[in-house]
Write an enzyme that holds these catalytic residues in place. Structure first.
Site, short mmCIF file in Angstrom:
data_model
loop_
_atom_site.label_atom_id
_atom_site.label_comp_id
_atom_site.label_asym_id
_atom_site.label_seq_id
_atom_site.Cartn_x
_atom_site.Cartn_y
_atom_site.Cartn_z
N TYR A 1 -2.05 85.34 86.84
CA TYR A 1 -2.45 85.48 88.25
C TYR A 1 -3.29 86.75 88.44
CZ TYR A 1 -2.31 86.28 93.26
OH TYR A 1 -2.67 86.54 94.56
N SER B 1 -7.17 89.92 95.30
CA SER B 1 -5.84 90.52 95.47
C SER B 1 -5.93 91.94 94.93
CB SER B 1 -4.81 89.72 94.68
OG SER B 1 -3.65 90.49 94.47
N1 LIG Z 1 0.65 86.25 99.80
C1 LIG Z 1 0.25 87.36 99.22
O1 LIG Z 1 1.02 88.34 99.06
C2 LIG Z 1 -1.17 87.49 98.74
C3 LIG Z 1 -1.63 88.78 98.39
C4 LIG Z 1 -2.95 88.92 97.93
C5 LIG Z 1 -3.76 87.80 97.83
N2 LIG Z 1 -3.28 86.57 98.17
C6 LIG Z 1 -4.18 85.42 98.03
O2 LIG Z 1 -4.38 84.88 99.34
C7 LIG Z 1 -4.64 83.47 99.23
C8 LIG Z 1 -3.73 82.73 100.19
O3 LIG Z 1 -2.40 83.06 99.88
P1 LIG Z 1 -1.18 82.64 100.83
O4 LIG Z 1 -0.13 83.66 100.64
O5 LIG Z 1 -1.67 82.31 102.19
O6 LIG Z 1 -0.72 81.29 100.07
P2 LIG Z 1 0.15 80.06 100.60
O7 LIG Z 1 0.89 80.42 101.84
O8 LIG Z 1 0.93 79.56 99.42
O9 LIG Z 1 -0.97 78.96 100.99
C9 LIG Z 1 -1.77 78.38 100.00
C10 LIG Z 1 -2.71 77.37 100.66
O10 LIG Z 1 -3.56 76.84 99.63
C11 LIG Z 1 -3.50 75.39 99.68
N3 LIG Z 1 -3.74 74.89 98.34
C12 LIG Z 1 -3.03 75.12 97.21
N4 LIG Z 1 -3.55 74.43 96.19
C13 LIG Z 1 -4.63 73.76 96.66
C14 LIG Z 1 -5.59 72.88 96.10
N5 LIG Z 1 -5.55 72.55 94.80
N6 LIG Z 1 -6.57 72.38 96.89
C15 LIG Z 1 -6.62 72.70 98.21
N7 LIG Z 1 -5.75 73.54 98.80
C16 LIG Z 1 -4.76 74.05 98.04
C17 LIG Z 1 -2.10 75.09 100.23
O11 LIG Z 1 -1.99 73.81 100.83
P3 LIG Z 1 -1.55 72.48 99.95
O12 LIG Z 1 -0.44 72.92 99.06
O13 LIG Z 1 -1.18 71.46 100.97
O14 LIG Z 1 -2.78 72.08 99.19
C18 LIG Z 1 -2.00 76.18 101.30
O15 LIG Z 1 -2.72 75.79 102.45
C19 LIG Z 1 -4.44 83.11 97.75
O16 LIG Z 1 -5.69 83.09 97.11
C20 LIG Z 1 -3.61 84.28 97.22
O17 LIG Z 1 -3.82 84.48 95.84
C21 LIG Z 1 -2.01 86.39 98.63
#
Ligand SMILES: NC(=O)c1ccc[n+]([C@@H]2O[C@H](COP(=O)([O-])OP(=O)(O)OC[C@H]3O[C@@H](n4cnc5c(N)ncnc54)[C@H](OP(=O)(O)O)[C@@H]3O)[C@@H](O)[C@H]2O)c1
Length: 282
Positions: A173, A160
């Site tokens: 985080y 991130s």
């Molecule tokens: N959104 C942002 O603004 C942003 C910015 C920079 C970086 N990121 C990074 O990008 C990545 C994805 O973010 P996102 O926004 O797409 O998040 P999201 O929409 O909340 O999706 C998270 C995914 O991870 C899965 N997950 C969570 N805990 C898990 C576990 N213990 N085992 C297996 N799967 C698990 C969830 O499914 P289940 O809950 O069903 O397991 C879901 O598929 C993360 O690493 C985040 O830190 C996000």
């Protein structure tokens, strides 16, 4: 030179023969929604066999169906909690059962935690460390030897923009993503010359349910910092990874913000980021 290459290629050839008859797969943790699902669609649209991992079976099966409808490529769903110490063994077993092998690992599953650090439950901090740090480390460590032996494939760890600066009000985080950035850049250097691509993606805010999940929907960064769509971030990660980039900064604004966060002094950036991340008083 050619003789040396040939000598080095014999073990790689043997390692590749060990997976002959199996299909290489792009394995994406957190592939049921958000960035993970968008990445799965991008890889599948370019013909890769994708495997998505998450805990919620219903959401995961629906996501695999969406990928197949959108791309015409089969997607395999593996229900697995990546924090389990047996996660890699579970994934390997399921890949084998589907006649697949891990060619590209995308450590995308991650969670956030918003609010003052002193107010968090121990359990929530432990969970964040388990998903964002421990599982990324363990899965990367377990996947690497075979990739290096075969001299192909790669790993994308999702960091991130927060990796570049301490983030008061999302302190654990931001610190977890600094770890991911540091680990991955170091491994990319260790693996140079092996033909294995190691990259860390460093996106700015993405429009997903991630922010609402940690209760940060009302924080100022949600309105003041431009948000990218998951599809756009995924396309950018795909192309930059394919081109061999080690630190992937998607879009146009994100590289500018990364530069500012890297080179402006912390007495300026840390309070500014704290102001953007602070949750409004209820
Ligand atoms: N959104 C942002 O603004 C942003 C910015 C920079 C970086 N990121 C990074 O990008 C990545 C994805 O973010 P996102 O926004 O797409 O998040 P999201 O929409 O909340 O999706 C998270 C995914 O991870 C899965 N997950 C969570 N805990 C898990 C576990 N213990 N085992 C297996 N799967 C698990 C969830 O499914 P289940 O809950 O069903 O397991 C879901 O598929 C993360 O690493 C985040 O830190 C996000």
């Amino acid at each position: 030179m050619p003789a040396r290459h040939q000598a080095n290629d014999a073990p790689a050839q043997a390692a590749r023969e060990a997976v002959a008859g199996l299909t290489p797969a792009v394995v994406i943790s957190g592939g049921s929604r958000g960035l993970g699902l968008a990445l799965a669609k991008v890889f599948a649209a370019r013909g890769s066999r994708v495997v998505i991992i998450a805990r919620d079976q219903i959401a995961l099966t629906a996501a695999a169906h969406k990928i197949e409808v959108a791309t015409g490529v089969k997607a395999t769903a593996i229900v697995c909690d990546v924090t389990s110490t047996s996660a890699f063994a579970t994934i390997a077993e399921q890949l084998q059962a589907n006649r697949l092998y891990l060619d590209v690992l995308v450590n995308n599953a991650g969670i956030g935690l918003a609010g003052p650090f002193s107010s968090h439950d121990d359990h929530d901090i432990d969970r964040l460390i388990a998903i964002n740090i421990a599982s990324v480390t363990r899965l990367t460590r377990r996947a690497l030897p075979d990739l290096i032996a075969r001299r192909r494939g790669g790993i994308i760890n999702i960091g991130s923009l927060g990796a570049y600066v301490p983030g008061a009000h999302q302190a654990a985080y931001y610190a977890s993503k600094a770890y991911v950035l540091s680990l991955t850049e170091a491994l990319a250097t260790e693996c140079s010359g092996t033909s294995v691509k190691i990259a860390v993606a460093v996106p700015g805010p993405i429009n997903t349910t991630f922010h609402a999940e940690m209760g940060a929907e009302q924080s100022l960064y949600r309105t003041l910092i431009p948000q990218m769509s998951a599809d756009r971030v995924a396309r950018s990660i795909y192309w930059q990874f394919t081109l061999g980039k080690r630190v992937i900064l998607p879009g146009i604004v994100t590289p500018c913000l990364a530069l500012a966060l890297k080179y402006l002094p912390h007495p300026i950036t840390v309070p500014l980021v704290a102001w953007l991340l602070k949750k409004p008083m209820a």
